[in-house]
Design an enzyme around this catalytic site. Structure first.
Site, PDB file in Angstrom:
ATOM      1  N   ASP A 145       0.823  -1.204   0.000  1.00  0.00           N
ATOM      2  CA  ASP A 145       0.000   0.000   0.000  1.00  0.00           C
ATOM      3  C   ASP A 145       0.859   1.257   0.000  1.00  0.00           C
ATOM      4  OD1 ASP A 145      -2.315  -1.386   0.013  1.00  0.00           O
ATOM      5  OD2 ASP A 145      -2.579  -1.336   2.194  1.00  0.00           O
ATOM      6  N   ASP A 161       0.780   3.645   1.893  1.00  0.00           N
ATOM      7  CA  ASP A 161       0.626   4.326   3.183  1.00  0.00           C
ATOM      8  C   ASP A 161       1.796   3.986   4.113  1.00  0.00           C
ATOM      9  OD1 ASP A 161       0.222   1.747   3.924  1.00  0.00           O
ATOM     10  OD2 ASP A 161      -1.867   1.994   4.539  1.00  0.00           O
ATOM     11  N   ASP A 177       2.097   1.932   6.724  1.00  0.00           N
ATOM     12  CA  ASP A 177       2.334   0.502   6.926  1.00  0.00           C
ATOM     13  C   ASP A 177       3.002  -0.116   5.722  1.00  0.00           C
ATOM     14  OD1 ASP A 177       1.434   0.405   9.433  1.00  0.00           O
ATOM     15  OD2 ASP A 177      -0.493  -0.580   8.999  1.00  0.00           O
TER      16      ASP A 177
END
Ligand code: 0RA
Length: 685
Positions: free
Chosen positions: A528, A530, A532
Site C-alpha cells: 500500500d 501508506d 504501513d
C-alpha cells in the site's frame, strides 16, 4: 557572485615542491556533443542521482587537489537560483595557453571530454574512477557555468552555456589567494529534476570529510539559510564511531595503517579502522581513492582473511578458544572502514565498484596481519573481548546449524518445494516471468485474479515480516513469511567453504544463498501507498539487501506503483499516481466540459453516485480496495504500469533506517523518529 574572503591559505608550490603540473600535461580527447546526446552514459541517469552526480564530480576535482597536497578548504553552496558552486583553495586551474590546442588550458579542461591532469603513479585521483567523467561533463549538462580562477596574483573568469564558452577567459581582478570556484546550473532540458537535496549532498561531503581528515568541507544552503561543516581530525576512526553511534561499543576502534611501494602499483596506502559492538551485524565499508567500493574486491578479501587468520592465531597461541573459529565468527558485531589510495585502480563488477588489482590482496593482508598482531599483543584485555565474542558466535553458529538442518529437513527449503501460498505462473523461463510479493491476503486475492497467470506469480504475505537486521540467520529462517520468500524465489542454501579458511570439519563452512536457480526475471514488491506499506517495503528491501543482494545488483528488484486516486467522469475512468497528476486530470476534464461539478471525494459515496456530468474522485486507501481488473490495469499490466527499479543505494538506505528504528538504543531511536517523522512516512523509494 561570491566573495572570496574565506579562501584563507595560499598554497606554496615551491615549498611543497612536488607535482608541478604544466599546461602540456593535460590529455585531450574529444568534444562534448556526445555528453548532451547520451547523458546517462556519462553520469548514470538523468534523475535525482545523475543530478547529484554533478555536484560530486565537481567536488571530486577539489578533493584531487587536496590529495595532491594543495587544498585545505572546500565550500559547497546550494544557491537560491538553483545553481551550485564549489569553491576551493587549491592552486587554481591553469589558464595559460595549452601547447597543443593553443587556447586557454582552462577552456580545454572545461570544454573537452576526458581532459584532466595527466596520470602518473605518484598521483591519486578520484577522476578515472567511478565519478571520473570530469568537470567538462558537468559543463555540458549545465545551462550556465561560471569558473573563477585565483592564480598567480590574478582573478580569471570564463562563462559557458551547455558546454560552449559564452565569454573568453577574462582577467577580472587581482588577488592574494589561489583557488577555483566552479558554479553551475543544471540544464532543465536534460534533468527530470533540477532541485538539489541538502541531505544527499551532505551525506557525500561528510563521507569525504571522514576519508580526508585534512580537508574542511562546508555546505551552505542559501534556500534555507543553513550551513554545516565537516571536519574530522580522527578520520576513519571517527567514521567507524559515527557508523556505530547507535550501537553499544565492545572495544575502542583499532587503527591500522601502512604503505607499500610496488613495481606494478606504485605506492599503495592502506588505512583501516575497525571496532566491535555488542550486536550481530557486520558492517564493512570500503573505499578506493574515496570511491565507495560497494561490491568489495581484493582489498576487502585481503582484510577479511588477515582478520580471521590473525585473531585465530592469537586465540590459539593464548589458548583462548575451544573451537576452531571461522571468518563469520569474527564478523559478528564488526564495523570497519577500509580506505586505500592507489595510483591505478582497476574497477570491475556490475556497477564498477569492485576493486580488481590482484596484488592489493596480499598487500592489505600483510599489513593487517602484522599491525593487528602487534596491537593484540600490546592490548591483551581487548584481544580477549574480541575472542570471547567470537567464541559466543561459534557456539551460536553450531547450534544454529543443528536447528537449520531440522528446518531444512522439515521444509525442504533446498529441494524445489514451493510455498503453499504461492500462486505460480505457467511459463518456466525465468527471463520472462515476474513474482509479485504482495502485502495482505485481500490484495493478494485481487492480484491472483487480476494477473496474467502465464507469466505472473503472486506471493501474498501476512502482516509484517520479521526485522532481519537484528536476528541471526537461524532465527530468520524460522520465520514462515521469510522462508516462503526464499523458497518462491528459488534462493537455496549454499554451504561454501571459504578459500581463505583452513579446511576442517563441516562447521568451518560459511552459509550463503545461491541465486543460480532464481525462478523469476523480475521480483516486484507490491504494498500500500501508506505508512504501513512503506514499513513493509523497508523491511523487505533490507531482507534483499542483506541476503539476496545479487538480485538488486542484477537490477531484478522492483517496486510496484499503485495509483492514489481514481477520477471518474461518466463512463471514463482515469488513475492518478500523485496529487499533481490528479489535479492535471481534473483540469483536463474541466477544459473539455467546463460546467462539470466535482461530485464526491469519498470512496464510499462514489459507489452510489451515478451522475453523468460530475467528476467523481475516489482515493484508494489500499491495494485491497481495488478490484482485480483495476489492479491489473493500474499496477500490474506491463503495458500501462510504472515500476521503480530498486538500486543498491535505496536498499542500503532502508537498511540504515531499519538500523536506526530498531537498533538497541532507545534514545537515538526516539530522536530519529522525531526528526525524520516526515521522511519515514514518505519512504516511497
Ligand atoms: C590541472 C592542473 C593543476 C590544477 C588543476 C588542474 C586543478 C583543477 C581543479 C578543479 C577544481 N579545483 C581545481 N584545482 C586545481 C595544477 C596547476 C599548477 O601546477 O599550478
Amino acid at each position: 557572485m561570491d566573495d572570496f574572503s574565506s579562501i584563507s591559505k595560499k598554497s606554496n608550490i615551491e615549498e611543497l615542491g612536488i607535482n608541478y603540473y604544466k599546461e602540456g600535461d593535460i590529455q585531450v580527447l574529444e568534444g562534448l556533443e556526445p555528453v548532451r546526446k547520451r547523458p546517462a552514459m556519462y553520469i548514470g541517469d538523468v534523475g535525482e542521482r545523475g543530478l547529484h552526480h554533478l555536484v560530486h564530480e565537481v567536488v571530486d576535482n577539489s578533493i584531487d587537489e587536496a590529495l595532491a597536497g594543495f587544498c585545505k578548504n572546500i565550500e559547497v553552496t546550494l544557491h537560491s537560483d538553483g545553481s551550485c558552486s564549489v569553491k576551493d583553495d587549491g592552486r587554481g586551474i591553469p589558464v595559460g595557453p595549452h601547447p597543443v590546442k593553443k587556447i586557454s588550458t582552462l577552456e580545454v579542461v572545461m570544454c573537452t571530454l576526458h581532459a584532466g591532469g595527466k596520470f602518473d603513479k605518484t598521483s591519486y585521483k578520484v577522476s578515472g574512477g567511478l565519478h571520473g567523467v570530469g568537470a567538462s561533463c558537468v559543463n555540458a549538462l549545465s545551462e550556465e557555468m561560471i569558473v573563477t580562477v585565483f592564480r598567480e596574483g590574478k582573478i580569471y573568469q570564463q562563462k559557458y552555456s551547455r558546454g560552449t564558452p559564452t565569454t573568453p577567459v577574462e582577467e577580472i581582478g587581482t588577488t592574494e589567494r589561489t583557488g577555483t570556484i566552479v558554479r553551475f546550473k543544471p540544464d532543465p532540458t536534460i534533468f527530470k529534476t533540477t532541485v538539489f537535496k541538502f541531505e544527499r549532498v551532505a551525506q557525500r561531503l561528510q563521507e569525504l570529510a571522514f576519508l580526508n581528515p585534512s580537508v574542511v568541507i562546508t555546505l551552505h544552503d542559501e534556500r534555507t539559510n543553513s550551513s554545516e561543516t565537516y571536519h574530522y581530525e580522527g578520520g576513519i576512526v571517527d567514521f567507524v564511531k559515527f557508523i556505530d553511534s547507535l550501537e553499544t561499543p565492545l572495544i575502542k576502534p583499532i587503527y591500522i595503517s601502512g604503505s607499500v611501494v610496488t613495481e606494478i602499483s606504485g605506492e599503495v596506502k592502506v588505512e583501516i579502522a575497525l571496532t566491535y559492538n555488542t550486536g550481530y551485524n557486520e558492517n564493512v565499508l570500503s573505499y578506493v581513492n574515496n570511491i565507495n567500493t560497494i561490491e568489495g574486491g581484493t582489498h576487502v578479501t585481503g582484510f577479511r582473511s588477515a582478520l580471521t587468520r590473525t585473531l585465530n592465531a592469537y586465540a590459539t597461541a593464548n589458548k583462548l578458544s575451544k573451537e576452531q573459529l571461522i571468518g563469520d565468527d569474527f564478523r559478528e558485531g564488526l564495523t570497519a572502514v577500509i580506505s586505500l589510495m592507489l595510483p591505478e585502480p582497476q574497477f570491475e563488477g556490475q556497477t564498477k565498484t569492485k576493486l580488481g588489482n590482484g596484488e592489493v590482496e596480499g598487500i592489505v593482508r600483510t599489513i593487517v596481519n602484522e599491525k593487528l598482531w602487534e596491537y593484540l599483543e600490546n592490548n591483551p584485555s581487548i584481544a580477549r573481548k574480541i575472542i570471547d565474542k567470537a567464541n559466543l558466535a561459534a557456539e551460536a553458529r553450531i547450534a544454529a546449524r543443528k536447528s537449520r538442518e531440522l528446518v531444512r529437513r522439515k521444509n525442504a527449503l533446498e529441494s524445489g518445494t514451493l510455498p503453499g501460498k504461492l500462486a505460480d505462473c505457467s511459463i518456466r523461463d525465468p527471463e520472462k516471468t515476474e513474482l509479485f510479493i504482495v502485502e495482505g491476503d485481500s490484495a493478494g486475492g485481487s492480484a491472483k485474479q487480476g494477473r496474467d497467470r502465464r507469466f505472473q506469480a503472486i506471493l501474498p504475505l501476512k502482516g509484517k515480516i520479521l526485522n532481519v537486521q537484528k536476528s541471526r540467520l537461524s532465527k530468520i529462517l524460522e520465520n514462515e513469511e521469510i522462508r516462503s520468500i526464499f523458497m518462491a524465489i528459488g534462493a537455496v542454501f549454499k554451504s561454501s567453504s571459504n578459500g581463505n579458511e583452513k579446511e576442517g570439519n563441516n562447521e568451518d563452512q560459511e552459509e550463503t544463498f545461491s541465486l543460480s536457480k532464481i525462478r523469476y526475471g523480475k521480483i516486484i514488491l507490491m504494498a500500500d501507498a501508506d505508512v504501513d506499506g512503506s514499513h513493509i517495503r523497508t523491511l523487505l528491501l533490507t531482507l534483499f539487501y542483506l541476503y539476496m543482494r545479487e538480485i538488486i545488483l542484477d537490477g531484478k528488484l522492483y517496486i510496484a506503483q499503485p495509483p492514489l486516486y481514481k477520477i471518474k467522469k461518466g463512463k471514463e475512468e482515469f488513475y492518478a499516481y500523485n496529487d499533481s497528476e490528479r489535479d492535471a486530470i481534473i483540469q483536463k476534464i474541466k477544459k473539455s466540459s467546463p460546467n462539470v461539478n466535482i461530485v464526491s471525494e469519498s470512496a464510499e459515496e462514489s459507489e452510489t453516485v451515478s451522475s453523468s456530468d460530475g467528476i467523481v474522485i475516489s482515493r484508494f486507501k489500499g491495494l485491497g480496495e481495488m478490484n482485480p481488473e483495476q489492479l491489473w490495469q493500474t499496477t500490474m499490466n506491463p503495458e500501462t504500469r510504472t515500476l521503480l527499479k530498486v538500486t543498491i543505494e535505496n536498499a542500503k538506505e532502508s537498511a540504515r533506517i531499519i538500523e536506526t528504528l530498531m537498533g538497541e538504543k532507545v534514545e537515538p531511536r526516539r530522536k530519529f523518529i522525531e526528526e525524520n517523522a516526515q521522511f519515514v512516512k514518505n519512504l516511497d523509494i
